[in-house]
Design an enzyme around this catalytic site. Sequence first.
Site, short mmCIF file in Angstrom:
data_model
loop_
_atom_site.label_atom_id
_atom_site.label_comp_id
_atom_site.label_asym_id
_atom_site.label_seq_id
_atom_site.Cartn_x
_atom_site.Cartn_y
_atom_site.Cartn_z
N TYR A 117 0.64 -1.43 -0.22
CA TYR A 117 0.25 0.18 -0.28
C TYR A 117 0.89 1.16 0.18
O TYR A 117 0.59 2.18 -0.39
CB TYR A 117 -0.58 0.36 1.65
CG TYR A 117 -1.83 -0.72 1.31
CD1 TYR A 117 -1.76 -2.34 0.35
CD2 TYR A 117 -3.54 -0.50 1.59
CE1 TYR A 117 -3.50 -2.76 1.07
CE2 TYR A 117 -4.77 -0.81 1.78
CZ TYR A 117 -4.32 -2.07 1.37
OH TYR A 117 -5.41 -2.75 1.14
N LYS A 176 4.31 -15.63 1.85
CA LYS A 176 4.58 -15.88 0.89
C LYS A 176 6.25 -15.91 -0.18
O LYS A 176 6.28 -15.51 -1.03
CB LYS A 176 3.49 -15.14 0.12
CG LYS A 176 2.99 -15.40 -2.11
CD LYS A 176 2.51 -17.06 -2.21
CE LYS A 176 2.48 -17.43 -3.52
NZ LYS A 176 1.75 -18.53 -3.57
N ASP A 207 -1.95 -17.93 0.59
CA ASP A 207 -3.16 -19.04 -0.22
C ASP A 207 -3.54 -19.71 0.49
O ASP A 207 -4.57 -20.00 0.40
CB ASP A 207 -2.60 -18.87 -1.57
CG ASP A 207 -0.96 -20.18 -1.85
OD1 ASP A 207 -0.51 -20.28 -0.69
OD2 ASP A 207 -0.64 -20.26 -2.98
N ASP A 250 -5.94 -7.52 4.44
CA ASP A 250 -7.16 -7.43 3.56
C ASP A 250 -7.94 -8.02 3.38
O ASP A 250 -8.87 -8.25 3.46
CB ASP A 250 -6.80 -6.11 2.62
CG ASP A 250 -7.77 -5.35 1.87
OD1 ASP A 250 -8.82 -4.90 2.60
OD2 ASP A 250 -7.93 -5.23 1.01
N ASP A 261 -11.90 -10.50 4.81
CA ASP A 261 -13.27 -10.02 4.11
C ASP A 261 -13.80 -11.66 4.29
O ASP A 261 -14.99 -12.15 3.92
CB ASP A 261 -12.50 -9.78 2.79
CG ASP A 261 -13.13 -8.43 3.02
OD1 ASP A 261 -13.14 -7.07 3.36
OD2 ASP A 261 -14.03 -8.13 1.57
C1 IPM Z 1 -10.27 -2.03 4.78
C2 IPM Z 1 -10.13 -1.66 3.33
C3 IPM Z 1 -9.44 -0.47 2.80
C4 IPM Z 1 -7.74 -1.95 2.91
C5 IPM Z 1 -9.40 0.27 1.93
C6 IPM Z 1 -11.01 0.71 1.23
C7 IPM Z 1 -8.48 1.31 1.09
O1 IPM Z 1 -10.82 -2.49 2.28
O2 IPM Z 1 -9.87 -1.20 5.51
O3 IPM Z 1 -10.46 -3.31 5.29
O4 IPM Z 1 -7.56 -1.75 2.05
O5 IPM Z 1 -7.12 -1.37 4.15
MG MG Z 2 -10.75 -4.53 3.28
#
Ligand code: IPM
Ligand code: MG
Length: 363
Positions: free
Chosen positions: A134, A183, A214, A238, A242
């Site tokens: 990032y 990785k 992975d 990140d 999810d």
């Molecule tokens: C998160 C989000 C952010 C990230 C985005 C909005 C930049 O996806 O906090 O998980 O990737 O950190």
């Molecule tokens: Mg995110």
Amino acid sequence: MGSLNKPSYRIVAIPGEGIGPEVVEACLEILQHVAKLEGFTLQVDYGWLGAAAKEQFGTYFPQATAQLCDGSDGIVFGATSVGGLLELRKHFDFFCNLRPIRIVNSLLHKSSLRPEKVQGLDMLIVRELVSGIYFGPAGRSCDDNGAYGYHTMRYYDEEIRRIARKALQQAQQRRGLLTVAHKENALPHLPWTRLVQEEATQFPGVIVEPMLVDNLAMQMVLNPQRFDVILAGNMFGDILSDIGGALVGSIGLLGSASLNADGFGLYEAIHGTAPDIAGKGIANPLGTLAACILMLQQWGKVGAAQRIIAAQDRILAKGYRTADLSPEGAEISVKTETLVDLLLEELSTVQHSELGVLHESCK
Ligand code: IPM
Ligand code: MG
């Protein structure tokens, strides 16, 4: 830590865009109510970030917002889609991102996995938040082969070591297993395994388990109950977090704390702006509320945190669901405002004697 158990606190609320303002407002109401019940006060200043900031100040992360946050006890953030958030994280060096993924019993059947696969699920993703791909060298350029773009996954060893120490500390306070996402079969110059293992000598009792990211993603879906603490760099963390949203039934339930070395923090849901449902009053405030719970725990206000957890668990047990949880059968579909009203009511009835076992604070 400066914020520990004070009689009054000042926070900066940054609503942002999309469903951000709706969920932040909802949580502030709940926080104010719990503060009254628990005998402390909460001053709220409003800050700007993202599109709203750009309009007013010409920049996504205005200095005015940074100044407002300076010296506050925490930042409660909604969501933004356009920018400013990464700058905010970097500005205050919020390197330690904690993302707890815990199943709520009454939502077991909302998981994308079978209930028996997620029963008792309780893991913590510790994500490095201010470095890696990032923030590494990036740009667009061109050479003889044409135009190209690049983002660089760069980590200083010490950046890995400092987040490793945080993750090891968390694992030591929990079940003692630290899974390290890496990785190294493709990215050998980022030796997460070795660096974490070296730091681990200072944390007796913690088992360090390196795992290719992975494979880790697959194991999170095959056998999520086996995990305790997962340590990951910025981008891997990140993505993995999810998956947590699918495990617990909705990404709308998950919150996070992002802390700097002083324990100062930014508290936000894991979800984004959800433009498809913004302004409809149907957003789930529980993700941002989960973040606020982490803030209270960080302040040492464990009673206040536990009160909200208890109220929330009861409301969910009674079957109230926002749209993201796909209410069906006997479940009761509610809008954001109704859910907040129910929580406010329930909060007052939670007795101290029922506060039970306290959830781990995120020191
Ligand atoms: C998160 C989000 C952010 C990230 C985005 C909005 C930049 O996806 O906090 O998980 O990737 O950190
Ligand atoms: Mg995110």
